[in-house]
Design a protein around this motif. Structure first.
Motif, PDB file in Angstrom:
ATOM      1  N   LYS A 133       1.266  -8.188  -3.207  1.00 25.16           N
ATOM      2  CA  LYS A 133       0.033  -7.763  -3.881  1.00 25.16           C
ATOM      3  C   LYS A 133       0.170  -7.863  -5.394  1.00 25.16           C
ATOM      4  O   LYS A 133      -0.778  -8.259  -6.079  1.00 25.16           O
ATOM      5  CB  LYS A 133      -0.358  -6.336  -3.473  1.00 25.16           C
ATOM      6  N   ARG A 136      -3.863  -1.311  -9.602  1.00 24.97           N
ATOM      7  CA  ARG A 136      -4.720  -2.127  -8.728  1.00 24.97           C
ATOM      8  C   ARG A 136      -4.023  -2.394  -7.393  1.00 24.97           C
ATOM      9  O   ARG A 136      -4.659  -2.335  -6.341  1.00 24.97           O
ATOM     10  CB  ARG A 136      -5.068  -3.437  -9.440  1.00 24.97           C
ATOM     11  N   VAL A 178      -5.496  -1.438  -3.792  1.00 21.10           N
ATOM     12  CA  VAL A 178      -5.748  -2.468  -2.775  1.00 21.10           C
ATOM     13  C   VAL A 178      -4.996  -2.156  -1.483  1.00 21.10           C
ATOM     14  O   VAL A 178      -5.532  -2.316  -0.388  1.00 21.10           O
ATOM     15  CB  VAL A 178      -5.358  -3.870  -3.303  1.00 21.10           C
TER      16      VAL A 178
END
Length: 62
Positions: free
Chosen positions: A36, A54, A58
Motif C-alpha cells: 500500500k 493514507r 486504505v
C-alpha cells in the motif's frame, strides 16, 4: 525510483509499522503495508506522514 523516493517510502513504511505496532516484518500485515505504501507513493504524494496515514486509512485499521 530514485533515492529520494525510496527514502520517503521507507520512512512512511517504518512510521506505519510503528503506529500499528507491527514488529514482525515477515507478517502478512507488514507485506500488505509495504504494498500500500508503494501504491500510494506512486500517486505523487510526497510526505511520508501523509503516505502513512493514507495507507492506514486504505487498509482500514485504526
Amino acid at each position: 525510483m530514485g533515492p529520494d523516493e525510496i527514502k520517503r517510502l521507507t520512512d512512511a513504511y517504518e512510521h506505519t509499522l510503528s503506529v500499528l505496532s507491527v514488529k514482525d516484518r515477515d507478517d502478512l500485515l507488514a507485506e500488505l503495508i509495504a504494498k500500500k505504501i508503494i501504491e500510494i507513493g506512486q500517486t505523487g504524494l510526497k510526505d511520508p506522514a501523509q503516505i502513512s496515514a493514507r495507507a492506514i486509512e486504505v487498509i482500514g485499521l485504526p
